[in-house]
Design a protein around this motif. Sequence first.
Motif, PDB file in Angstrom:
ATOM      1  N   ARG A 105       0.831  -1.206   0.000  1.00 42.10           N
ATOM      2  CA  ARG A 105       0.000   0.000   0.000  1.00 42.10           C
ATOM      3  C   ARG A 105       0.864   1.253   0.000  1.00 42.10           C
ATOM      4  NH1 ARG A 105      -4.789   0.357   4.314  1.00 42.10           N
ATOM      5  NH2 ARG A 105      -5.395  -1.441   3.049  1.00 42.10           N
ATOM      6  N   ALA A 106       1.946   1.235   0.781  1.00 43.77           N
ATOM      7  CA  ALA A 106       2.845   2.394   0.821  1.00 43.77           C
ATOM      8  C   ALA A 106       3.547   2.573  -0.521  1.00 43.77           C
ATOM      9  CB  ALA A 106       3.871   2.216   1.941  1.00 43.77           C
ATOM     10  N   THR A 107       3.936   1.472  -1.145  1.00 43.09           N
ATOM     11  CA  THR A 107       4.577   1.556  -2.462  1.00 43.09           C
ATOM     12  C   THR A 107       3.623   2.137  -3.494  1.00 43.09           C
ATOM     13  OG1 THR A 107       6.010  -0.340  -1.967  1.00 43.09           O
ATOM     14  CG2 THR A 107       5.687   0.212  -4.288  1.00 43.09           C
ATOM     15  N   ALA A 108       2.363   1.677  -3.483  1.00 41.92           N
ATOM     16  CA  ALA A 108       1.374   2.176  -4.439  1.00 41.92           C
ATOM     17  C   ALA A 108       1.143   3.667  -4.251  1.00 41.92           C
ATOM     18  CB  ALA A 108       0.069   1.404  -4.287  1.00 41.92           C
ATOM     19  N   ALA A 109       1.081   4.131  -2.997  1.00 37.88           N
ATOM     20  CA  ALA A 109       0.869   5.555  -2.733  1.00 37.88           C
ATOM     21  C   ALA A 109       2.053   6.375  -3.229  1.00 37.88           C
ATOM     22  CB  ALA A 109       0.658   5.776  -1.233  1.00 37.88           C
ATOM     23  N   PHE A 110       3.267   5.845  -3.027  1.00 38.27           N
ATOM     24  CA  PHE A 110       4.453   6.561  -3.493  1.00 38.27           C
ATOM     25  C   PHE A 110       4.465   6.643  -5.019  1.00 38.27           C
ATOM     26  CE2 PHE A 110       8.729   6.835  -5.091  1.00 38.27           C
ATOM     27  CZ  PHE A 110       9.316   7.809  -4.292  1.00 38.27           C
ATOM     28  N   LEU A 111       4.172   5.531  -5.679  1.00 39.11           N
ATOM     29  CA  LEU A 111       4.195   5.521  -7.147  1.00 39.11           C
ATOM     30  C   LEU A 111       3.146   6.453  -7.727  1.00 39.11           C
ATOM     31  CD1 LEU A 111       4.718   1.713  -7.877  1.00 39.11           C
ATOM     32  CD2 LEU A 111       6.411   3.546  -7.991  1.00 39.11           C
ATOM     33  N   GLU A 112       2.001   6.553  -7.082  1.00 40.85           N
ATOM     34  CA  GLU A 112       0.958   7.447  -7.575  1.00 40.85           C
ATOM     35  C   GLU A 112       1.443   8.895  -7.591  1.00 40.85           C
ATOM     36  OE1 GLU A 112      -3.714   8.657  -6.661  1.00 40.85           O
ATOM     37  OE2 GLU A 112      -2.702   7.139  -5.452  1.00 40.85           O
ATOM     38  N   ALA A 113       2.249   9.260  -6.580  1.00 43.17           N
ATOM     39  CA  ALA A 113       2.767  10.625  -6.508  1.00 43.17           C
ATOM     40  C   ALA A 113       3.984  10.829  -7.399  1.00 43.17           C
ATOM     41  CB  ALA A 113       3.119  10.961  -5.062  1.00 43.17           C
ATOM     42  N   ALA A 114       4.775   9.769  -7.599  1.00 44.39           N
ATOM     43  CA  ALA A 114       6.070   9.923  -8.270  1.00 44.39           C
ATOM     44  C   ALA A 114       6.017   9.705  -9.778  1.00 44.39           C
ATOM     45  CB  ALA A 114       7.084   8.952  -7.656  1.00 44.39           C
TER      46      ALA A 114
END
Length: 314
Positions: A155-164
Amino acid sequence: MSTAEEPLRSIGELAQRAGATVKTVRFYSDRGLLPESARSGGGHRRYGPRALEQLTLIRSLRALGLSLPEVRRVVDDADVAGHVLEDAVASRLRELGSELRAMRWREAALRLVGECPPAERADRLRLLGVLSTPPSTAPLARFWRAWLPPRMPARATAAFLEAAVPQPPDEPHPTQVLAFAQLHAMTTAPCPGGRQPQPEVHRVAGARGAAVLYAGLAEAYELTGPHLRRARDPHPGEALDAYAAAYASAYGSRDSPEFRRRLTARLATEPRLDRYWELTAVVLTPPAGHPEPTPGSADDWLRAALEQDNTRTA
């Protein structure tokens, strides 16, 4: 059986009434979309009164771009205004949207090549030649997955990728196409030393600590966004406090003036990531628009605010 009120028509008469060719009527008949009502003594097709209405419907659906299987499902449905037609139209709209996005990217790419100096065309063609239209963001996501700590929560990876990871604009300008192509080239190039370098904080915090760190940084970047949009100079405040607290949590420390001075030294500049964020800003911002904040521009603003705060408390 026909009646005076319901005459049967020959294939030629049906074609003439519908403004179609005999070949068209025969094509749909052979595929079972336009069933005949009877045959003449000589074996010629005869069509009932509903055939004209059905042929008109079939041609209308085909003119909208629906495939033959989709047309068959609509024709077989008793309620023309029902869900079968709605679903078919919605599906075609989605397909058409994808086709339009691809065409807009091709148009912008052609302009990019056609309007650049001749000496630059070979390089631009090389950059564009490996992109799909519209381009995929998968290489950019892989770049960041290699940079993030292994086993970071999904979940943390998905949130980071959405922003990056910037999404390709639907109606790109040639400069945005070039920036995305350069991002693709940069993220697919071999990493220095054979692997993506990891920041010190990843080693200290570990996968779960990094997830907490990036959640805190996301909050700090969101607080920084209004300052960037209003072109305000970096300064200490709520955004910097959230930024420092995120790193303090990752390092297992307490936020203090001394910690902030140490943090400045720990935040090493990574030219490759700086270039990534520069290109991302171009992808996200039309030429006539104001630059959209990115995690990179927010981080630069916060680092400058941190240095200002350290000077003030020294």
